[in-house]
Enzyme design. Structure first.
Site, PDB file in Angstrom:
ATOM      1  N   GLU A 241      -5.228  -0.681  -3.622  1.00 56.28           N
ATOM      2  CA  GLU A 241      -6.602   0.336  -4.059  1.00 56.28           C
ATOM      3  C   GLU A 241      -7.522  -0.882  -2.780  1.00 56.28           C
ATOM      4  OE1 GLU A 241      -7.312   2.422  -7.971  1.00 56.28           O
ATOM      5  OE2 GLU A 241      -5.166   2.165  -8.356  1.00 56.28           O
ATOM      6  N   HIS A 257      19.412  -8.254  -8.698  1.00 53.70           N
ATOM      7  CA  HIS A 257      20.827  -7.411  -8.906  1.00 53.70           C
ATOM      8  C   HIS A 257      20.912  -6.295  -8.311  1.00 53.70           C
ATOM      9  CE1 HIS A 257      21.904  -9.897 -12.186  1.00 53.70           C
ATOM     10  NE2 HIS A 257      20.589 -10.318 -12.865  1.00 53.70           N
ATOM     11  N   LYS A 351      -7.729  13.740  -5.821  1.00 52.39           N
ATOM     12  CA  LYS A 351      -7.895  14.753  -6.930  1.00 52.39           C
ATOM     13  C   LYS A 351      -8.628  16.195  -6.741  1.00 52.39           C
ATOM     14  CE  LYS A 351      -7.904   9.985 -10.161  1.00 52.39           C
ATOM     15  NZ  LYS A 351      -9.255   9.728 -10.143  1.00 52.39           N
TER      16      LYS A 351
END
Ligand code: PA5
Length: 361
Positions: A241, A257, A351
């Site tokens: 950001e 893993h 948005k």
């Protein structure tokens, strides 16, 4: 050696017209001031009840404080706390749930949708916001509102939102002990800031050095499962950001893993990435062993690695020492990338496009 941009206060201020630097510098003050908003909130309609669980609904910069509180408090929490970044709530959210609706703007649709569901299920709601529709809903339904000061990018209000959470949980006696000392943390961070702010030249400034090491690369930040993995997530968010720089986060031991195997192909990819290991004295002793072997493996694979050590006298200081360092590193990376650390045009666009297609879920 003096860096022509990072060590030139006038040039650096030019890429930061909204003064993100001032907000990063006030992290310590935000934490020490956070208790007041909880005391000043209107608790007159709050009715004491036994909760079975706690849920924080929020997104991005308004959710990370919940992750931090959950991971930092750990065993001290009397009941489970989960953070939900979604429109819909899990089935266990009920009238026995304390729901924190955390949205800096108060207009984030996922948060509004989730809190509306919580209302319908009879949950007790505490809103943490600077205004917007969430504040309106809180007034309409008599929810306790913890007010945040306006005019900040949500991610820059972390000290306020995290501090508010701790203070509410303490007030409602949902935390054993309440041993945190936000005043001492604030003093610690204000002191540390003296080594990290733009006035300190690159050769003595760990945040500038880190930004220079990461510049032009994709940071992949790993922290130990638990609170350091949350800090890694914060670093990823801040790089993306503030600096508009692609970044990823992961956790140890899980990455040992599977993902560690993938650091090889496709050919040429690893030249674009830099691994950042976040280490803390609080890590499980086997995590330190894992970091050391991981560094060896990455050296053989010729992957660039930076290790960063948390500082401070207690766990909370060590957590926030790295939050602060990551915030400043993302700030200097923004300058090196020539981007305004406050502007988030793509998020705003998203948005706005969504607002054109109203949703009433
Ligand atoms: O930091 C940001 O600007 C974002 O991550 C926001 O926090 C996110 O989009 C949610 O918005 P709000 O915090 O206003 O609910």
């Amino acid at each position: 050696m003096t860096h022509p941009l990072l060590d030139n206060p006038k040039r650096i201020a030019k890429v930061d017209p909204a003064n993100m630097a001032g907000l990063i510098s006030r992290l310590g003050d935000q934490l020490s001031q956070s208790a007041a908003a909880v005391t000043e909130a209107d608790w007159t309609h709050w009715s004491e009840r036994e909760f079975k669980n706690i849920v924080l609904v929020g997104m991005g910069g308004s959710a990370i404080g919940g992750d931090l509180a959950r991971a930092y408090l750990g065993d001290a929490l009397r009941i489970p706390l989960s953070v939900i970044r979604n429109y819909r709530l899990p089935g266990y959210v009920s009238s026995d749930t304390l729901v924190f609706a955390s949205s800096y703007s108060g207009n984030t649709e996922e948060t509004l949708s989730a809190v509306e569901q919580a209302r319908k299920r009879g949950s007790a709601v505490v809103a943490i916001t600077s205004g917007g529709r969430l504040a309106e809903q809180a007034t309409a339904h008599g929810w306790v509102t913890i007010g945040l000061p306006g005019g900040m990018p949500p991610r820059a209000a972390l000290g306020r939102s995290f501090g508010a959470l701790l203070n509410v949980l303490g007030r409602l006696r949902l935390v054993d002990g309440g041993v945190w000392d936000l005043q001492a943390l604030s003093v610690f961070l204000n002191k540390a800031d003296e080594q990290l702010n733009p006035d300190i030249p690159s050769e003595h400034n760990p945040a500038k050095k880190l930004a220079l090491a990461l510049h032009g690369m994709v940071p992949v930040v790993y922290g130990a499962a638990g609170v350091m993995a949350v800090v890694a997530r914060r670093w990823k968010g801040q790089f993306c950001e503030n600096a508009e720089n692609l970044a990823f986060a992961g956790e140890v031991p899980e990455f040992n893993h599977n993902q560690i195997v993938g650091w090889g192909l496709p050919a040429g990819s690893k030249e674009h990435f830099v691994v950042v290991l976040l280490a803390s004295a609080d890590d499980h002793p086997r995590i330190a062993e894992r970091f050391s072997i991981t560094r060896e493996v990455f050296s053989q694979k010729r992957v660039k690695v930076e290790t960063v050590q948390a500082t401070g006298d207690n766990k909370l200081q060590r957590i926030f020492s790295l939050i602060q360092l990551g915030d400043w590193a993302s700030y200097y990376l923004a300058a090196l990338n020539d981007v305004d650390p406050t502007a988030i045009a793509v998020l705003d666009y998203l948005k706005q496009k969504l607002a054109e297609k109203p949703y009433s879920g």
